[in-house]
Motif scaffolding. Structure first.
Motif, PDB file in Angstrom:
ATOM      1  N   SER A   6      35.243  60.880  15.924  1.00  0.00           N
ATOM      2  CA  SER A   6      34.901  59.487  16.194  1.00  0.00           C
ATOM      3  C   SER A   6      33.549  59.102  15.609  1.00  0.00           C
ATOM      4  O   SER A   6      33.219  57.923  15.521  1.00  0.00           O
ATOM      5  N   SER A   7      32.764  60.086  15.177  1.00  0.00           N
ATOM      6  CA  SER A   7      31.446  59.772  14.614  1.00  0.00           C
ATOM      7  C   SER A   7      31.532  59.301  13.158  1.00  0.00           C
ATOM      8  O   SER A   7      30.550  58.797  12.629  1.00  0.00           O
ATOM      9  N   LEU A   8      32.684  59.444  12.524  1.00  0.00           N
ATOM     10  CA  LEU A   8      32.835  58.969  11.145  1.00  0.00           C
ATOM     11  C   LEU A   8      32.976  57.450  11.155  1.00  0.00           C
ATOM     12  O   LEU A   8      33.731  56.894  11.949  1.00  0.00           O
ATOM     13  N   ASN A   9      32.263  56.802  10.265  1.00  0.00           N
ATOM     14  CA  ASN A   9      32.306  55.349  10.193  1.00  0.00           C
ATOM     15  C   ASN A   9      33.209  54.925   9.035  1.00  0.00           C
ATOM     16  O   ASN A   9      32.803  55.019   7.881  1.00  0.00           O
ATOM     17  N   PRO A  10      34.407  54.422   9.316  1.00  0.00           N
ATOM     18  CA  PRO A  10      35.316  54.038   8.238  1.00  0.00           C
ATOM     19  C   PRO A  10      34.798  52.889   7.386  1.00  0.00           C
ATOM     20  O   PRO A  10      35.237  52.719   6.250  1.00  0.00           O
ATOM     21  N   ASP A  11      33.858  52.132   7.908  1.00  0.00           N
ATOM     22  CA  ASP A  11      33.300  51.028   7.134  1.00  0.00           C
ATOM     23  C   ASP A  11      32.518  51.524   5.919  1.00  0.00           C
ATOM     24  O   ASP A  11      32.278  50.754   4.988  1.00  0.00           O
ATOM     25  N   ASP A  12      32.133  52.790   5.920  1.00  0.00           N
ATOM     26  CA  ASP A  12      31.355  53.355   4.823  1.00  0.00           C
ATOM     27  C   ASP A  12      32.208  53.780   3.629  1.00  0.00           C
ATOM     28  O   ASP A  12      31.659  54.240   2.628  1.00  0.00           O
ATOM     29  N   TYR A  13      33.538  53.631   3.724  1.00  0.00           N
ATOM     30  CA  TYR A  13      34.432  54.157   2.687  1.00  0.00           C
ATOM     31  C   TYR A  13      35.390  53.086   2.199  1.00  0.00           C
ATOM     32  O   TYR A  13      35.743  52.148   2.911  1.00  0.00           O
TER      33      TYR A  13
END
Length: 169
Positions: free
Chosen positions: A40-47
């Motif tokens: 959950s710590s991955l930010n999909p907005d960054d990709y």
């Protein structure tokens, strides 16, 4: 430049190695890519695009990968997604392995209809009987899976190259 997250779940490391190989192939094709465990710590907005993979156990992914795909589907709406599964069912029967994967992907698309899945694949994995919990060792006695590394690295690299082509668009 397209920035790709290769998110994965793994129990014994085989899927991590496949995810790393996919990320390396994307990088070799000029795409910025990073492989990371699905959390959950991955930010999909960054990709800009996503590769999501997991081993298949009992006709489903590890829950962390399935939850990552389902929960983040709203935030990655419209961005291209490719999925891969790793399993040992395909060692004895490639058709059965493909069917298991296809059935899981269909269920995932029902739960997360906003996933823009542009490609998916299933690969055979690494199997070591000693890694199994006791109850799966009992089951394995009735339908034993051959031990060893069954990953087809040429197929993995070829698929990753195809994915790179799709991401470059």
């Amino acid at each position: 430049m397209t920035k790709v997250l290769v998110a994965f779940a793994t129990r014994f490391g085989s899927t991590r190695e496949i995810a790393s190989a996919i990320a390396a192939e994307l990088i070799a094709e000029g795409i910025e890519a990073v492989a990371a465990e699905a959390t959950s710590s991955l930010n999909p907005d960054d990709y800009d695009a996503f590769v999501i993979g997991s081993p298949l156990y009992g006709r489903k992914w590890m829950s962390v990968a399935g939850m990552f795909a389902a929960i983040t589907s709203e935030r990655i709406n419209g961005k291209p997604v490719v999925l891969f599964s790793v399993g040992t069912l395909g060692v004895g029967s490639p058709e059965a392995g493909r069917t298991e994967h296809d059935e899981f992907v269909a269920r995932l698309k029902e739960v997360a209809p906003k996933l823009n899945v542009i490609s998916d694949e299933v690969f055979t994995g690494y199997f070591e009987r000693s890694n199994l919990p006791w109850y799966l060792r009992i089951i394995d006695r009735f339908a034993p899976t051959p031990q060893g590394d069954h990953r087809d690295w040429a197929a993995i690299h070829a698929w990753a190259n195809l994915v790179a082509t799709k991401f470059k668009g």
